[in-house]
Design a protein around this motif. Structure first.
Motif, PDB file in Angstrom:
ATOM      1  N   THR A 301      -7.080   5.311   2.783  1.00 32.68           N
ATOM      2  CA  THR A 301      -5.540   6.047   3.287  1.00 32.68           C
ATOM      3  C   THR A 301      -4.934   6.485   2.036  1.00 32.68           C
ATOM      4  O   THR A 301      -3.812   6.836   2.352  1.00 32.68           O
ATOM      5  N   ALA A 302      -4.840   6.189   0.860  1.00 30.75           N
ATOM      6  CA  ALA A 302      -4.279   6.008  -0.305  1.00 30.75           C
ATOM      7  C   ALA A 302      -4.143   8.487   0.214  1.00 30.75           C
ATOM      8  O   ALA A 302      -5.075   8.810  -0.351  1.00 30.75           O
ATOM      9  N   PHE A 303      -3.098   8.758  -0.997  1.00 37.62           N
ATOM     10  CA  PHE A 303      -3.407   9.860  -1.281  1.00 37.62           C
ATOM     11  C   PHE A 303      -2.267  10.567  -2.469  1.00 37.62           C
ATOM     12  O   PHE A 303      -1.650   9.619  -2.858  1.00 37.62           O
ATOM     13  N   ASN A 304      -2.456  11.757  -3.362  1.00 38.23           N
ATOM     14  CA  ASN A 304      -2.112  12.027  -4.416  1.00 38.23           C
ATOM     15  C   ASN A 304      -1.293  13.004  -4.539  1.00 38.23           C
ATOM     16  O   ASN A 304      -2.542  14.531  -4.593  1.00 38.23           O
ATOM     17  N   GLU A 305      -0.553  13.895  -4.359  1.00 41.31           N
ATOM     18  CA  GLU A 305      -0.523  14.808  -3.431  1.00 41.31           C
ATOM     19  C   GLU A 305       0.869  15.642  -5.179  1.00 41.31           C
ATOM     20  O   GLU A 305       1.735  14.822  -4.769  1.00 41.31           O
ATOM     21  N   THR A 306       1.132  17.056  -5.738  1.00 44.78           N
ATOM     22  CA  THR A 306       1.422  17.918  -6.630  1.00 44.78           C
ATOM     23  C   THR A 306       1.284  19.106  -6.220  1.00 44.78           C
ATOM     24  O   THR A 306       0.582  19.649  -5.632  1.00 44.78           O
ATOM     25  N   ASP A 307       2.808  18.810  -6.306  1.00 44.79           N
ATOM     26  CA  ASP A 307       3.406  20.805  -5.700  1.00 44.79           C
ATOM     27  C   ASP A 307       4.393  21.588  -6.742  1.00 44.79           C
ATOM     28  O   ASP A 307       5.086  21.004  -6.965  1.00 44.79           O
TER      29      ASP A 307
END
Length: 834
Positions: A301-307
């Motif tokens: 359930t990990a995540f890595n978001e860049t915006d």
């Protein structure tokens, strides 16, 4: 149709506009350019409110009053606009101002206990106060977003009465409004439709949560303005506005969440000078696996978001033009719930999947992406324009979006995507605002989109490649009397849809299926047949608001919505890696239509504000998902996964929301709400109706929220905008579930306790240098299943039938947030400044 619409827009509208302008000119003669100035003061004391904001929503223009409370707009197009003045700690004031040449308008703000009704723009012909709009709509301001702990922007509004979220872990949420979601809810970003494979269960909204300043939600059919996919409502995510004229603004936010170790941050900088505006932002958030008291850390359930985003704007006497670009890049894990008999998470390590080892403790705490994850990229660019044509106005918006979704499902070939979807969307929206004549406001327009979706780059194929074209002309009219506001409109929608046939064969290396064409289709498997169809229909609305007094207003609205079936409902035939199910669609589906009746009331006094609304929503050709059973009983399985097939029939949803906000003193707020949605499956004959089939799936339970908040102001101690709050959220048992073939199971009720505190710290000049927030959710670490959580059905294995073996929602989570604002004046030429 296109020829007719083109003729109407080019020939009829200007002619009508010219006649209306001549008629308006008989009443008063106004120049094309004007100015607006005045003072903002304290109503009781008369002293100046320096730093007050004055905003014109329809022109997207704002200024800040100087130390004497004076404000000024230059080079404004003549016309009648709703102008709003705001100051922290005071009740906002709105006035309809006719700008003609040099116009002066003062504002006197009251030191009130309750806020004024917000000004909204979504789905309306012009900016309007909520209390005067018959359309059921709610506005969520920036303070609400930043002072409530959330993992994404949809999660941030899921506590709003009538709004809920379908979730797949902490970073994937889809909006539901009054029991309806998926392609029935249209999400907008700054008024531009968001398009990114919304048909998928675990396909979230590709938006930077830090970039959102406020949210407007229409709770009912909005097909009149937006066409198909707005049958049940609209969520308009409105980003940070440009700086006020002559100002530079900035913001640096950093936060940490204890439950999943989430680090998040965002940096923004923007300025406005002499009519030119710019704003840039970069954001990042990353988390490991979340945890709850029953399952421990939930694997995958990990995540890595860049915006990132950049916006440019230009305001002149002819109107304005805004150009914006956004990038969303998310590496997102999706769990499958696999565990051994002891409840320990296991992981797939081969495609054959004959043995699954236990996930180690170090892997459960790792921030690194596992081989089985999703990579979602979304690129958006749009141009928004507003042109002043005498007494008329023409709004022209164009957008382009490129959505890339790759779902990696081959543990031995981690660089090969199982599902690879490439969606290109070209959207357009034209609105012509006729001159106001004798209180009547008429707007006519045309909007739609062209889409092309390619699916052949992966190894798994749940839907075929397709393209579609939407077009919808519409007209809206509004009339305001002294106490009565009337509004309504009509629209016709047409969607031309076509999907391609697809044949596949096993490839040579590494042996996954590949598309084949022409002679190579001999002996190949035909996954999808070619299909084309035109879906069309009429929609509309009619409503009224009556202001009985300054304190009481009554509303009534009736609206008809339209929705064409989405690609999954039409053609799905395969395993969706992110959901773990085999999905089957049908090319025989008809478009959905609904008719919703709304009745609402608002009563506002100095100490109490009450909002109430009830609705009844009848749907024909309603499409829903049903789990299939095997011939001999139990679950039907294909490729060792459960099989679901879309069904179509009649449905009825009804319910309402009640808000009671009590303010015995200015600093104390006791806010309470309750929401209820009941849904009936009307496609079942009464003699065959049972407790298993008479309800609809994915309906939130009756739930409520109570919040007690105390505001703290101590400027002498350099503390401003402080607060402390406690919050109690309760959810009743949802026993009205769609139980056919174990499609759903009932969900027990539960109660959650949240709390938070925050304050702004000022320097010796009284300017805020940092805002500090500490907030906690689920403080008693309750183990619970949300009825709208997909993880509830992720059991130990495909043969497991114990509903208690699903994955629970996130446990106790405490966040620490620092927000460093920046705001100062720029030097500019006085004669050119707004």
């Amino acid at each position: 149709m296109l020829a007719f619409v083109f003729f109407f827009m080019v020939s009829v509208l200007p002619g009508f506009s010219q006649n209306a302008y001549k008629a308006a000119s008989k009443i008063t003669s106004l120049p094309g350019i004007g100015s607006l100035s005045g003072r903002v003061t304290d109503k009781a004391k008369g002293n100046a409110l320096g730093g007050a904001s004055v905003f014109i929503s329809d022109l997207k223009l704002g200024v800040v009053a100087d130390s004497s409370g004076s404000y000024r707009f230059n080079n404004l197009p003549a016309g009648k606009y709703l102008v709003e003045a705001q100051y922290v700690g005071y009740k906002a004031q709105t006035k309809n101002v006719a700008i003609s040449g040099v116009t002066i308008q003062d504002f006197e703000l009251a030191d009130a206990f309750v806020e004024e009704s917000p000004v909204v723009i979504t789905g309306l012909s012009k900016a309007t106060q909520i209390k005067r709009s018959p359309v059921p709509i709610v506005a969520v301001n920036h303070d609400y977003i930043v002072t409530n702990l959330s993992n994404n922007i949809i999660d941030a509004i899921a506590k709003v009465p009538g709004v809920s979220a379908l979730t797949t872990g902490p970073n994937v949420s889809k909006p539901f409004i009054r029991g309806l979601g998926y392609n029935r809810i249209l999400t907008l970003y700054d008024g531009i439709r968001q398009e990114g494979q919304q048909w998928g269960d675990e396909h979230g909204i590709e938006v930077d949560q830090y970039a959102i300043d406020r949210v407007e939600v229409i709770k009912g059919p909005a097909s009149l303005t937006y066409g198909s996919d707005a049958l049940a409502g609209v969520v308009n995510l409105i980003p940070t506005p440009f700086a006020s004229e002559g100002k530079m603004i900035g913001d640096v936010v950093t936060e940490y969440h204890t439950n999943n170790g989430q680090f998040g941050g965002s940096a923004m900088l923007g300025a406005s000078s002499n009519g030119f505006e710019w704003l840039a932002r970069v954001s990042k958030k990353q988390a490991t696996n979340y945890q709850d008291k029953i399952d421990g850390r939930v694997y995958n359930t990990a995540f890595n978001e860049t915006d990132a985003g950049l916006s440019l704007g230009l305001h002149r006497g002819w109107g304005f033009s805004h150009l914006s670009f956004q990038l969303f890049d998310d590496l997102q894990e999706i769990p499958d719930g696999s565990r051994n008999s002891a409840g320990q998470f296991t992981k797939q390590i081969t495609d054959a999947d004959l043995f699954r080892p236990v996930v180690s403790a170090s892997e459960l705490k790792s921030y690194a992406m596992t081989p089985l994850h999703q990579h979602v990229q979304h690129y958006r660019g749009y141009l928004s324009n507003s042109f002043i044509l005498g007494r008329s106005r023409l709004a022209v918006d164009f957008g382009y979006q490129h959505s890339v979704r790759r779902e990696y499902s081959h543990p031995e070939e981690p660089d090969i995507a199982g599902l690879d979807l490439q969606l290109d969307t070209y959207s357009y929206d034209l609105k012509y605002y006729f001159p106001e004549w004798n209180g009547w406001n008429l707007t006519a327009g045309l909007n739609g989109m062209y889409q092309d979706n390619t699916v052949t780059q992966g190894t798994e194929f749940i839907i075929p490649s397709y393209h579609q074209f939407d077009i919808g002309p519409f007209a809206m009219i509004r009339k305001s009397f002294t106490k009565l506001d009337l509004s309504g409109g009509l629209r016709f929608d047409s969607r031309s849809f076509s999907n391609q046939q697809l044949y596949t064969k096993p490839g040579i290396n590494p042996g996954f299926d590949i598309p084949v064409y022409g002679p190579d289709t001999a002996g190949a498997n035909r996954n999808f047949a070619s299909y084309s169809h035109v879906f069309s229909g009429f929609s509309g609305s009619l409503g009224a608001t009556y202001s009985v007094s300054e304190k009481l207003s009554l509303k009534v609205n009736i609206a008809r919505g339209f929705r064409a079936p989405n690609i999954s409902e039409i053609a799905a035939n395969g395993v969706h890696p992110g959901t773990g199910i085999y999905q089957i669609g049908s090319g025989d589906f008809k478009p959905e239509f609904n008719l919703q009746e709304d009745i609402g009331a608002e009563w506002a006094t100095k100490y109490v504000v009450v909002n109430a609304g009830i609705f009844n929503n009848t749907l024909s050709n309603y499409i829903f998902n049903q789990k299939l059973s095997a011939v001999g009983g139990g679950d039907s399985l294909l490729q060792n996964t459960p099989v679901y097939k879309f069904q179509q029939g009649k449905a009825q949803l009804y319910g309402g929301e009640l808000n009671i906000d009590i303010h015995p003193v200015k600093a104390l707020h006791f806010e309470n709400s309750i929401s209820a949605v009941y849904a009936l499956n009307k496609s079942i004959d009464s003699k065959d109706r049972t407790d298993s089939n008479k309800y609809l799936p994915l309906i939130p339970p009756v739930h409520g929220l109570s919040e007690l908040r105390y505001d703290i102001e101590s400027p002498r101690n350099h503390l401003v905008n402080g607060f402390f709050k406690v919050q109690l959220a309760w959810y009743a048992r949802q026993g009205r579930a769609y139980l056919v073939d174990n499609t759903e199971t009932p969900t027990p009720g539960y109660t959650l306790f949240n709390a938070g505190l925050g304050t702004g710290i000022t320097n010796h000049k009284g300017m805020v240098i940092v805002n500090v927030y500490v907030m906690g959710n689920y403080l008693f670490d309750v183990a619970y299943f949300d009825h709208m959580s997909r993880l509830k059905y992720f059991l130990y294995s495909q043969t497991d039938s114990d509903p208690a073996h699903g994955i629970h929602n996130m446990g106790r989570n405490i966040s620490f947030k620092l927000d460093f604002p920046l705001n100062f004046a720029l030097k500019q030429k006085k004669e050119d400044a707004n």
